[in-house]
Design a protein around this motif. Structure first.
Motif, short mmCIF file in Angstrom:
data_model
loop_
_atom_site.label_atom_id
_atom_site.label_comp_id
_atom_site.label_asym_id
_atom_site.label_seq_id
_atom_site.Cartn_x
_atom_site.Cartn_y
_atom_site.Cartn_z
N GLU A 1 21.55 2.75 3.15
CA GLU A 1 20.62 3.56 3.95
C GLU A 1 19.18 3.41 3.51
N SER A 2 18.87 2.30 2.86
CA SER A 2 17.51 2.07 2.38
C SER A 2 16.83 1.06 3.31
N PRO A 3 15.99 1.55 4.23
CA PRO A 3 15.43 0.64 5.24
C PRO A 3 14.51 -0.45 4.65
N ASN A 4 13.90 -0.19 3.49
CA ASN A 4 12.90 -1.14 2.98
C ASN A 4 13.43 -2.16 2.00
N THR A 5 14.62 -1.92 1.42
CA THR A 5 15.06 -2.76 0.30
C THR A 5 15.15 -4.25 0.64
N CYS B 1 13.31 2.72 -16.10
CA CYS B 1 14.39 1.89 -15.56
C CYS B 1 13.93 1.23 -14.24
N ASN B 2 13.25 2.01 -13.43
CA ASN B 2 12.77 1.54 -12.13
C ASN B 2 11.54 0.63 -12.29
N GLN B 3 10.69 0.92 -13.29
CA GLN B 3 9.39 0.25 -13.36
C GLN B 3 9.35 -1.01 -14.22
N GLN C 1 1.89 11.28 3.58
CA GLN C 1 2.40 10.28 2.65
C GLN C 1 3.29 10.96 1.62
N LYS C 2 4.30 10.21 1.16
CA LYS C 2 5.29 10.80 0.27
C LYS C 2 4.89 10.70 -1.20
N TYR C 3 5.56 11.49 -2.01
CA TYR C 3 5.53 11.34 -3.47
C TYR C 3 6.96 11.63 -3.93
N SER C 4 7.25 11.29 -5.20
CA SER C 4 8.65 11.36 -5.64
C SER C 4 9.23 12.77 -5.50
N SER C 5 10.45 12.80 -4.98
CA SER C 5 11.21 14.04 -4.80
C SER C 5 11.32 14.85 -6.10
N ILE C 6 11.36 14.16 -7.22
CA ILE C 6 11.65 14.82 -8.50
C ILE C 6 10.64 15.91 -8.86
N ALA D 1 0.73 3.67 -3.15
CA ALA D 1 0.19 5.00 -2.89
C ALA D 1 1.21 6.07 -3.24
N GLN D 2 2.46 5.83 -2.85
CA GLN D 2 3.50 6.81 -3.16
C GLN D 2 3.66 6.96 -4.67
N HIS D 3 3.56 5.86 -5.36
CA HIS D 3 3.68 5.87 -6.80
C HIS D 3 2.49 6.62 -7.43
N ILE E 1 8.90 -7.82 -4.15
CA ILE E 1 8.19 -6.60 -4.55
C ILE E 1 9.16 -5.80 -5.40
N LYS E 2 10.37 -5.64 -4.91
CA LYS E 2 11.46 -5.03 -5.66
C LYS E 2 12.33 -6.14 -6.21
N ARG E 3 12.83 -5.98 -7.43
CA ARG E 3 13.67 -7.00 -8.06
C ARG E 3 15.13 -6.60 -8.09
N ILE F 1 0.86 -1.20 0.00
CA ILE F 1 0.00 0.00 0.00
C ILE F 1 0.89 1.25 0.00
N ARG F 2 1.93 1.23 0.81
CA ARG F 2 2.84 2.39 0.87
C ARG F 2 3.46 2.67 -0.49
N GLN F 3 4.01 1.64 -1.12
CA GLN F 3 4.70 1.87 -2.39
C GLN F 3 3.71 2.27 -3.49
N THR G 1 18.10 -3.53 -6.32
CA THR G 1 18.26 -2.50 -5.29
C THR G 1 18.28 -1.11 -5.93
N ASN G 2 18.17 -0.09 -5.08
CA ASN G 2 18.19 1.29 -5.57
C ASN G 2 19.48 1.59 -6.34
N ASP G 3 20.62 1.17 -5.77
CA ASP G 3 21.91 1.48 -6.42
C ASP G 3 22.08 0.73 -7.74
#
Ligand code: FAQ
Length: 309
Positions: free
Chosen positions: A203-207, A133-135, A104-109, A38-40, A215-217, A34-36, A219-221
């Protein structure tokens, strides 16, 4: 029993099969999804604003029609994503409420301003490029409704990216002043685009948990590196440079090295203190208030129809 359900869930993930809305899932999985989502969704809706600012000022009828269509696609993406979140029991009105109240957050960009029309092209090229790239890997995300929504969204994002690149190619074939506008826009958007991928892995608490649940395939880096690697040749073809003196090919790694990202900037922007955060939320809040009568009328109409049916 709870244990059987848990085992069945884990087995489904292990076999790369999908979790569907009626399946049992751990509370943490539901909450993370739900978090991811909703943020998306919020990102798509808030993301209409930076480019939307140029609809009335597009330089030709053709560019205006293209931009209108792109911004409408973003509204559509937001709506599929809110729908996907409701399959997990989320309430769309509540999610919107959390967004406009900063809970709730939304993308920084989307907290950076669009100063010239070249920004529209650079958002298509770099921001949609980073989004793809992310999606693309999220099309294989373990939650069925999210993964399926991503397939259509990615097709549309690819088209958006080409649109941005074509716009920039056209400007680069124009006057010296136009080429300077493109380079200036690239200088301003490059680092924020790299920040879209989130904090560094350490520093990514959820990865870790999101990778375990598939859910993620990546990592962020990993995704950030993939984006840098694909963007450098595109910049060369376009005739622009990235504002990073440390950017260079590393033959040993088989990747481009790049400079240190200013993580304090990402933290600031995520916590509400970016150049346009207040403006973006104020506009979203006003749209929500201005639309209240439509929602009330639609609900009254539905109740009336329900009563006579
Ligand atoms: N901005 O532990 P992690 C688009 C948050 S594309 C703001 O690494 P996670 C298309 C993160 O949520 C943009 N917040 O988190 C378009 C977490 O928050 P928490 C939207 C960020 O989830 C193009 C905390 O920091 N795309 O809209 C950012 O594992 C053009 C810790 O981070 C998506 O949402 C950030 N950049 O990984 C539209 C894609 N980075 O726990 C219009 C789906 C991190 O405090 C025009 N999302 N945070 O609630 C994802 O893939 C992931 O959620 C990540 C973050 C990779 C964004």
């Amino acid at each position: 029993s709870e244990e059987d359900l848990q085992a069945h869930f884990e087995h489904t993930i292990e076999r790369d099969q999908r979790i569907e809305p009626r399946d049992w899932m751990p509370d943490g999985y539901r909450k993370t999804m739900i978090r991811q989502i909703a943020q998306h969704a919020h990102s798509e809706i808030i993301g209409m604003q930076p480019e939307g600012d140029w609809i009335t000022r597009a330089p030709s009828l053709r560019r205006k029609a293209i931009l209108l269509a792109k911004v409408q696609d973003e509204a559509g993406h937001g709506l599929y994503l809110y729908s996907a979140s409701t399959t997990l029991g989320a309430d769309r009105a509540e999610l919107t409420d959390k967004l406009i109240n900063g809970r709730q957050k939304y993308s920084s960009i989307f907290n950076y301003p669009t100063l010239t029309f070249a920004d529209v092209g650079v958002i298509g090229w770099l921001v949609d490029g980073a989004a793809i790239c992310n999606q693309v890997p999220l099309c294989r995300s373990s939650y069925g409704p999210y993964a399926r929504a991503m397939i259509r969204i990615c097709k549309e994002e690819s088209f958006h990216q080409r649109q941005g690149y074509e716009l920039l190619m056209t400007m680069m074939r124009g006057t010296e002043a136009q080429r300077e506008m493109v380079q200036d826009a690239v200088n301003r958007w490059w680092w924020p685009s790299l920040m879209m991928f989130g904090p560094p892995d350490a520093e990514s608490p959820n990865t870790a948990q999101s990778m375990a649940w598939k859910i993620k395939r990546h990592t962020n880096d990993e995704l950030r590196q993939r984006f840098v690697d694909m963007s450098v040749p595109q910049a060369e073809a376009l005739g622009v440079t990235f504002p990073d003196p440390d950017l260079q090919w590393n033959a040993e790694r088989g990747h481009y090295d790049f400079g240190e990202i200013d993580w304090s900037e990402l933290k600031r922007v995520i916590s509400g203190d970016g150049p346009c955060n207040a403006e973006r939320i104020a506009r979203r809040r006003k749209a929500q208030e201005d639309g209240a009568w439509v929602r009330e009328a639609a609900a009254a109409h539905a109740a009336k129809k329900g009563a006579t049916a």
